[in-house]
Design a protein around this motif. Structure first.
Motif, PDB file in Angstrom:
ATOM      1  N   GLU A   9      -2.815  -1.531  11.302  1.00  0.00           N
ATOM      2  CA  GLU A   9      -2.559  -0.148  10.396  1.00  0.00           C
ATOM      3  C   GLU A   9      -3.161   1.031  11.329  1.00  0.00           C
ATOM      4  N   MET A  11      -3.879   5.181  10.130  1.00  0.00           N
ATOM      5  CA  MET A  11      -3.940   5.871   8.981  1.00  0.00           C
ATOM      6  C   MET A  11      -3.978   7.187   9.083  1.00  0.00           C
ATOM      7  N   GLY A  36      -7.846   4.301  12.878  1.00  0.00           N
ATOM      8  CA  GLY A  36      -7.762   2.833  12.614  1.00  0.00           C
ATOM      9  C   GLY A  36      -8.237   1.864  13.824  1.00  0.00           C
ATOM     10  N   GLY A  90      -0.654   4.908   5.170  1.00  0.00           N
ATOM     11  CA  GLY A  90      -1.916   4.631   4.489  1.00  0.00           C
ATOM     12  C   GLY A  90      -3.035   5.740   4.928  1.00  0.00           C
ATOM     13  N   LEU A  91      -3.758   5.966   3.917  1.00  0.00           N
ATOM     14  CA  LEU A  91      -4.999   6.913   4.158  1.00  0.00           C
ATOM     15  C   LEU A  91      -6.250   6.434   4.040  1.00  0.00           C
ATOM     16  N   TYR A  92      -7.229   7.103   4.705  1.00  0.00           N
ATOM     17  CA  TYR A  92      -8.626   6.844   4.235  1.00  0.00           C
ATOM     18  C   TYR A  92      -9.386   7.951   4.168  1.00  0.00           C
ATOM     19  N   TYR A 107     -10.292   4.114   0.359  1.00  0.00           N
ATOM     20  CA  TYR A 107      -9.123   3.797   0.817  1.00  0.00           C
ATOM     21  C   TYR A 107      -7.697   4.253  -0.117  1.00  0.00           C
ATOM     22  N   ARG A 109      -4.386   2.718   0.589  1.00  0.00           N
ATOM     23  CA  ARG A 109      -3.463   2.008   1.731  1.00  0.00           C
ATOM     24  C   ARG A 109      -2.313   1.136   1.050  1.00  0.00           C
ATOM     25  N   SER A 112       1.653   1.044   1.508  1.00  0.00           N
ATOM     26  CA  SER A 112       2.092   1.740   2.803  1.00  0.00           C
ATOM     27  C   SER A 112       2.993   1.066   3.574  1.00  0.00           C
TER      28      SER A 112
END
Length: 342
Positions: A9, A11, A36, A90-92, A107, A109, A112
């Motif tokens: 993934e 992100m 990622g 997805g994000l972080y 996180y 995610r 996602s």
């Protein structure tokens, strides 16, 4: 030139400015990039002159397409990206370590595009058509049950095609929560011990080998030796160690190969750390690049090349290691520190 496939993934990465804490940065301005582990590995493999493809699922919207544009700009083949309608990236969120204060990652995610895409959505024949190596990490199966099943599918197809497989264990304690019937540690052990049985190169720390694979810390027998004895498929075991503070790091690695004794090791003392995230990915990419190509005649050069790549990656903000082979070789020789090229 070898051909690599990485799967995982990618992100959106939101990082506070300087060393601000989250509550100082929000509301406000944060640096937004993509990140990622598997994409980071693919990017450096491509910069080192290899053919590198990154396989993922992204939302079918301008943000997802911007991510592909970024990958292509780094010469990463993203043609096998699965675009998913009505989905999300997805994000972080990152708060950098400094001094005695640990860094922090949050996180976001769940659900996602990648987490909700099943293995049958990917064109496996096209993905592995010309591949020599598959590179995976322990992060991908930690994301969701579908992602774990997709990882197993990828490994099975790679094995049947005679493609070599490298895996960086990369345990993430904030993931592995998709099965409420067991703890994250139990779930990670169940899946990682199964995946390790199939790979050719295994990279991890002591905790990975003890807690994710179940090997005892026996002072009489080194952990890598135990793994080589237990898993006949594994040809190389790499044990990494890290210590230090937010601004200074000591990174070391040992390469244990089935066909070579004794093991070899390399160490870097890293000062003035700019960004720690992605540095292990740089190590993994440089190591696999060397193992795949027999680029060096000695094992010690192989491990020192990877450690030097890791060292340089600490000097660059963001997940991606924007370094060249020549820079790594200079760092190996100790001839580049502090110089200005002009």
């Amino acid at each position: 030139m070898k051909s690599f496939v990485t799967i995982g993934e990618i992100m959106g990465r939101f990082c506070t400015q300087g060393f601000a804490r989250f509550e100082q940065a929000v509301p406000g301005t944060m640096a937004v990039t993509f990140g990622g582990a598997e994409a980071s590995i693919a990017a450096l493999l491509a910069r080192l002159g290899n053919s590198a493809a990154f396989v993922t699922a992204l939302p079918n919207n301008p943000i997802g397409h911007a991510c592909v544009t970024e990958l292509r700009a780094m010469n990463v083949d993203s043609r096998q990206t699965v675009f998913v309608d009505d989905s999300r990236l997805g994000l972080y969120f990152v708060e950098q370590a400094v001094g005695a204060r640990a860094g922090q990652v949050i996180y976001d995610r769940d659900r996602s595009a990648f987490a909700t895409t099943s293995a049958d959505r990917y064109d496996w024949e096209a993905i592995f058509a010309n591949a020599d190596w598959l590179v995976i990490t322990g992060i991908t199966p930690a994301i969701s049950k579908l992602a774990a099943e997709m990882t197993c599918e990828a490994i099975g197809r790679a094995k049947r095609s005679g493609i070599r497989i490298a895996m960086d264990m990369n345990f993430r304690s904030k993931l592995w929560r998709w099965d409420p019937s067991c703890s994250p540690a139990e779930l990670a052990f169940r899946w990682m011990s199964k995946l390790a049985c199939e790979v050719d190169v295994l990279i991890g720390g002591v905790d990975d080998f003890v807690n994710r694979l179940g090997f005892p810390q026996d002072e009489k027998t080194a952990l890598p030796t135990q793994i080589l004895n237990a898993y006949e498929n594994v040809q190389h075991v790499v044990l990494t160690r890290r210590s230090g503070s937010g601004g200074e790091q000591r990174f070391s690695a040992e390469l244990h190969s089935r066909d070579q004794d004794p093991a070899v090791s390399g160490t870097a003392n890293i000062t003035s750390v700019v960004d720690r995230i992605g540095t292990g990915d740089a190590f993994a990419a440089a190591l696999i690049d060397s193992l795949a190509s027999d680029r060096f005649s000695s094992a010690i050069d192989t491990i020192e090349f990877a450690v030097a790549a890791c060292q340089l990656a600490h000097t660059i903000p963001g997940d991606f290691s924007l370094i060249e082979r020549s820079e790594i070789l200079e760092a190996m020789a100790g001839s580049s520190a502090g110089r200005i090229r002009r």
